[in-house]
Design a protein around this motif. Sequence first.
Motif, PDB file in Angstrom:
ATOM      1  N   MET A 274     -48.199 -26.761 -42.641  1.00  0.00           N
ATOM      2  CA  MET A 274     -49.504 -27.406 -42.748  1.00  0.00           C
ATOM      3  C   MET A 274     -49.501 -28.423 -43.891  1.00  0.00           C
ATOM      4  O   MET A 274     -50.097 -29.506 -43.765  1.00  0.00           O
ATOM      5  N   ALA A 275     -48.862 -28.083 -44.979  1.00  0.00           N
ATOM      6  CA  ALA A 275     -48.793 -29.006 -46.114  1.00  0.00           C
ATOM      7  C   ALA A 275     -48.100 -30.303 -45.714  1.00  0.00           C
ATOM      8  O   ALA A 275     -48.572 -31.403 -46.047  1.00  0.00           O
ATOM      9  N   GLU A 276     -46.996 -30.191 -44.993  1.00  0.00           N
ATOM     10  CA  GLU A 276     -46.274 -31.400 -44.576  1.00  0.00           C
ATOM     11  C   GLU A 276     -47.121 -32.240 -43.616  1.00  0.00           C
ATOM     12  O   GLU A 276     -47.185 -33.472 -43.740  1.00  0.00           O
ATOM     13  N   ALA A 277     -47.818 -31.571 -42.672  1.00  0.00           N
ATOM     14  CA  ALA A 277     -48.658 -32.295 -41.727  1.00  0.00           C
ATOM     15  C   ALA A 277     -49.834 -32.966 -42.437  1.00  0.00           C
ATOM     16  O   ALA A 277     -50.212 -34.099 -42.116  1.00  0.00           O
ATOM     17  N   ALA A 278     -50.409 -32.277 -43.422  1.00  0.00           N
ATOM     18  CA  ALA A 278     -51.532 -32.841 -44.175  1.00  0.00           C
ATOM     19  C   ALA A 278     -51.092 -34.082 -44.948  1.00  0.00           C
ATOM     20  O   ALA A 278     -51.784 -35.108 -44.944  1.00  0.00           O
ATOM     21  N   ALA A 279     -49.948 -33.995 -45.606  1.00  0.00           N
ATOM     22  CA  ALA A 279     -49.442 -35.146 -46.356  1.00  0.00           C
ATOM     23  C   ALA A 279     -49.154 -36.316 -45.416  1.00  0.00           C
ATOM     24  O   ALA A 279     -49.464 -37.472 -45.730  1.00  0.00           O
ATOM     25  N   ASN A 280     -48.581 -36.022 -44.260  1.00  0.00           N
ATOM     26  CA  ASN A 280     -48.276 -37.082 -43.288  1.00  0.00           C
ATOM     27  C   ASN A 280     -49.538 -37.716 -42.711  1.00  0.00           C
ATOM     28  O   ASN A 280     -49.508 -38.861 -42.249  1.00  0.00           O
ATOM     29  N   ASP A 281     -50.648 -36.963 -42.736  1.00  0.00           N
ATOM     30  CA  ASP A 281     -51.908 -37.490 -42.208  1.00  0.00           C
ATOM     31  C   ASP A 281     -52.705 -38.251 -43.274  1.00  0.00           C
ATOM     32  O   ASP A 281     -53.830 -38.664 -43.028  1.00  0.00           O
ATOM     33  N   GLY A 282     -52.135 -38.405 -44.443  1.00  0.00           N
ATOM     34  CA  GLY A 282     -52.775 -39.199 -45.485  1.00  0.00           C
ATOM     35  C   GLY A 282     -53.635 -38.427 -46.463  1.00  0.00           C
ATOM     36  O   GLY A 282     -54.299 -39.032 -47.323  1.00  0.00           O
ATOM     37  N   LEU A 283     -53.647 -37.098 -46.366  1.00  0.00           N
ATOM     38  CA  LEU A 283     -54.433 -36.315 -47.307  1.00  0.00           C
ATOM     39  C   LEU A 283     -53.768 -36.298 -48.681  1.00  0.00           C
ATOM     40  O   LEU A 283     -52.537 -36.274 -48.791  1.00  0.00           O
ATOM     41  N   HIS A 284     -54.582 -36.275 -49.715  1.00  0.00           N
ATOM     42  CA  HIS A 284     -54.077 -36.255 -51.086  1.00  0.00           C
ATOM     43  C   HIS A 284     -53.887 -34.837 -51.616  1.00  0.00           C
ATOM     44  O   HIS A 284     -53.096 -34.624 -52.531  1.00  0.00           O
ATOM     45  N   MET A 285     -54.647 -33.903 -51.058  1.00  0.00           N
ATOM     46  CA  MET A 285     -54.530 -32.536 -51.563  1.00  0.00           C
ATOM     47  C   MET A 285     -55.063 -31.520 -50.573  1.00  0.00           C
ATOM     48  O   MET A 285     -55.850 -31.854 -49.682  1.00  0.00           O
ATOM     49  N   VAL A 286     -54.624 -30.271 -50.775  1.00  0.00           N
ATOM     50  CA  VAL A 286     -55.227 -29.107 -50.145  1.00  0.00           C
ATOM     51  C   VAL A 286     -55.766 -28.240 -51.271  1.00  0.00           C
ATOM     52  O   VAL A 286     -55.013 -27.818 -52.158  1.00  0.00           O
ATOM     53  N   ASP A 287     -57.074 -28.009 -51.258  1.00  0.00           N
ATOM     54  CA  ASP A 287     -57.733 -27.175 -52.260  1.00  0.00           C
ATOM     55  C   ASP A 287     -57.689 -25.732 -51.768  1.00  0.00           C
ATOM     56  O   ASP A 287     -58.288 -25.398 -50.748  1.00  0.00           O
ATOM     57  N   MET A 288     -56.967 -24.860 -52.495  1.00  0.00           N
ATOM     58  CA  MET A 288     -56.798 -23.477 -52.061  1.00  0.00           C
ATOM     59  C   MET A 288     -57.873 -22.541 -52.591  1.00  0.00           C
ATOM     60  O   MET A 288     -57.918 -21.366 -52.216  1.00  0.00           O
ATOM     61  N   GLY A 289     -58.746 -23.025 -53.484  1.00  0.00           N
ATOM     62  CA  GLY A 289     -59.833 -22.192 -53.988  1.00  0.00           C
ATOM     63  C   GLY A 289     -59.378 -21.259 -55.097  1.00  0.00           C
ATOM     64  O   GLY A 289     -58.204 -20.904 -55.210  1.00  0.00           O
ATOM     65  N   LYS A 290     -60.335 -20.854 -55.921  1.00  0.00           N
ATOM     66  CA  LYS A 290     -59.997 -20.018 -57.081  1.00  0.00           C
ATOM     67  C   LYS A 290     -59.679 -18.583 -56.668  1.00  0.00           C
ATOM     68  O   LYS A 290     -60.121 -18.101 -55.631  1.00  0.00           O
ATOM     69  N   GLY A 291     -58.910 -17.920 -57.524  1.00  0.00           N
ATOM     70  CA  GLY A 291     -58.663 -16.497 -57.368  1.00  0.00           C
ATOM     71  C   GLY A 291     -57.842 -16.134 -56.150  1.00  0.00           C
ATOM     72  O   GLY A 291     -57.383 -16.983 -55.392  1.00  0.00           O
ATOM     73  N   GLY A 292     -57.632 -14.821 -55.977  1.00  0.00           N
ATOM     74  CA  GLY A 292     -57.014 -14.343 -54.749  1.00  0.00           C
ATOM     75  C   GLY A 292     -55.527 -14.144 -54.802  1.00  0.00           C
ATOM     76  O   GLY A 292     -55.000 -13.560 -55.742  1.00  0.00           O
ATOM     77  N   LYS A 293     -54.833 -14.683 -53.816  1.00  0.00           N
ATOM     78  CA  LYS A 293     -53.469 -14.297 -53.513  1.00  0.00           C
ATOM     79  C   LYS A 293     -52.413 -14.927 -54.422  1.00  0.00           C
ATOM     80  O   LYS A 293     -52.567 -16.040 -54.916  1.00  0.00           O
ATOM     81  N   GLU A 294     -51.297 -14.207 -54.591  1.00  0.00           N
ATOM     82  CA  GLU A 294     -50.209 -14.677 -55.435  1.00  0.00           C
ATOM     83  C   GLU A 294     -49.538 -15.921 -54.868  1.00  0.00           C
ATOM     84  O   GLU A 294     -48.993 -16.737 -55.618  1.00  0.00           O
ATOM     85  N   TYR A 295     -49.564 -16.082 -53.524  1.00  0.00           N
ATOM     86  CA  TYR A 295     -48.872 -17.223 -52.938  1.00  0.00           C
ATOM     87  C   TYR A 295     -49.423 -18.542 -53.474  1.00  0.00           C
ATOM     88  O   TYR A 295     -48.717 -19.553 -53.514  1.00  0.00           O
ATOM     89  N   LYS A 296     -50.681 -18.547 -53.912  1.00  0.00           N
ATOM     90  CA  LYS A 296     -51.274 -19.777 -54.432  1.00  0.00           C
ATOM     91  C   LYS A 296     -50.546 -20.251 -55.691  1.00  0.00           C
ATOM     92  O   LYS A 296     -50.435 -21.451 -55.933  1.00  0.00           O
ATOM     93  N   ASP A 297     -50.072 -19.302 -56.494  1.00  0.00           N
ATOM     94  CA  ASP A 297     -49.413 -19.673 -57.743  1.00  0.00           C
ATOM     95  C   ASP A 297     -48.135 -20.454 -57.521  1.00  0.00           C
ATOM     96  O   ASP A 297     -47.803 -21.343 -58.298  1.00  0.00           O
ATOM     97  N   TRP A 298     -47.400 -20.118 -56.466  1.00  0.00           N
ATOM     98  CA  TRP A 298     -46.142 -20.846 -56.291  1.00  0.00           C
ATOM     99  C   TRP A 298     -46.250 -22.014 -55.316  1.00  0.00           C
ATOM    100  O   TRP A 298     -45.366 -22.867 -55.263  1.00  0.00           O
ATOM    101  N   LEU A 299     -47.366 -22.113 -54.577  1.00  0.00           N
ATOM    102  CA  LEU A 299     -47.590 -23.288 -53.739  1.00  0.00           C
ATOM    103  C   LEU A 299     -48.331 -24.399 -54.488  1.00  0.00           C
ATOM    104  O   LEU A 299     -48.369 -25.535 -54.028  1.00  0.00           O
ATOM    105  N   LYS A 300     -48.884 -24.084 -55.636  1.00  0.00           N
ATOM    106  CA  LYS A 300     -49.718 -25.072 -56.321  1.00  0.00           C
ATOM    107  C   LYS A 300     -48.879 -26.120 -57.060  1.00  0.00           C
ATOM    108  O   LYS A 300     -47.774 -25.847 -57.532  1.00  0.00           O
ATOM    109  N   SER A 301     -49.450 -27.327 -57.136  1.00  0.00           N
ATOM    110  CA  SER A 301     -48.836 -28.382 -57.936  1.00  0.00           C
ATOM    111  C   SER A 301     -49.893 -29.092 -58.766  1.00  0.00           C
ATOM    112  O   SER A 301     -49.685 -30.195 -59.262  1.00  0.00           O
TER     113      SER A 301
END
Length: 376
Positions: A274-301
Amino acid sequence: MNIQVVRPRELGEAERTRWRELQKADPSLDNPFLSVEFAVAMDRLRDYVRVAVISDAGGIAGFFPYERHSFGIGKPLGGFLTTCHGLIATPDLRLDAKALLRACKLSVFDFDHMVAGQPTFAPFEQDVRPAPIMDFTSGFDAWIDQVKSNSPKNLKTVRYKERKLGREQGELRFEWASADPEVLRTLLTWKSDQYRRTGRVDRFAQPWIVELTDMMHAERTSDFAGVLTMLYAGDVPVAGHFGLRTATTLVGWFPAYDTEFGRYSPGIVHHLQMAEAAANDGLHMVDMGKGGKEYKDWLKSGTLYVSEGRISRPSATAAVHWVGRTPLNKARTIVMDRPSLYKAADRVLKGFGRVRTSMQQQESSNGVAKEPTGAR
């Protein structure tokens, strides 16, 4: 300064255009939950939705969408469904917050995902929280390099499972912005199952939330749209997501996957694609929202910030509301802040979900009627 309160549906085209202009002029407002389209959709479904139109000598300076509940209790638009709220206004607009509440006929207003630092609400911020984002402004390759730097082991493991999923279940195919309502039904069925399985309240047991999701899925303009994505192995859907986007930002909302494929970590595999498709579609970011899952920590930039707080005018309603809400909010913050407590709470909820599922299965096998959907 003049404040007029109306229903979002009552806004004319000139007012809606001004709303979009204000939103585009301030990067901190680049979130679909702050868009006029979301406010109008909520108004179609909920009688308590309002918007304060704020004007000065130069014209409309801002909009404040909110919910007005019984006894003057104010809540952010969309409440627990959304991950961002605030004033859509010129950056320097500073109102007397209590005067704003008075104009809106509110005794109290609680917020927990306010755009941090807005001059009107900053004095009432009790906490400021990070919201991780996937930042594609330097391109997808730069983002994936950051993910690798965050946790090379995690990325290697997910890429291995991605190849294994394709090899054992069929060639992988990713669909961006599906218009098929049946695909959405599949995703929401998975999400309902996840809520029940993990001991959470099933949001989609409420018909108006299903209707809102359908309405958002049908929205497709350059400034605002619902985006449905799905990952397939062969012809079989395995993981998906439904979120909202502006011209440049996608907000994470409802991710889910088929548990039959859980050993392949299809949700994370889907997020990478999804990240690759979003970037290819011209999006600047995906906002994952505060708190929650550990996967957010390593997907974030990158990181955005949202605030929590409370504004009230002296009243019995505000006092009762404080007694009922403040201890709960503090407890939630403590749990979200500490990974060990978050994991413990998650285990308890999942255990409750397993017990509830087992009881429902026993009732079904014994011929006992199930509790009606939405029963409390």
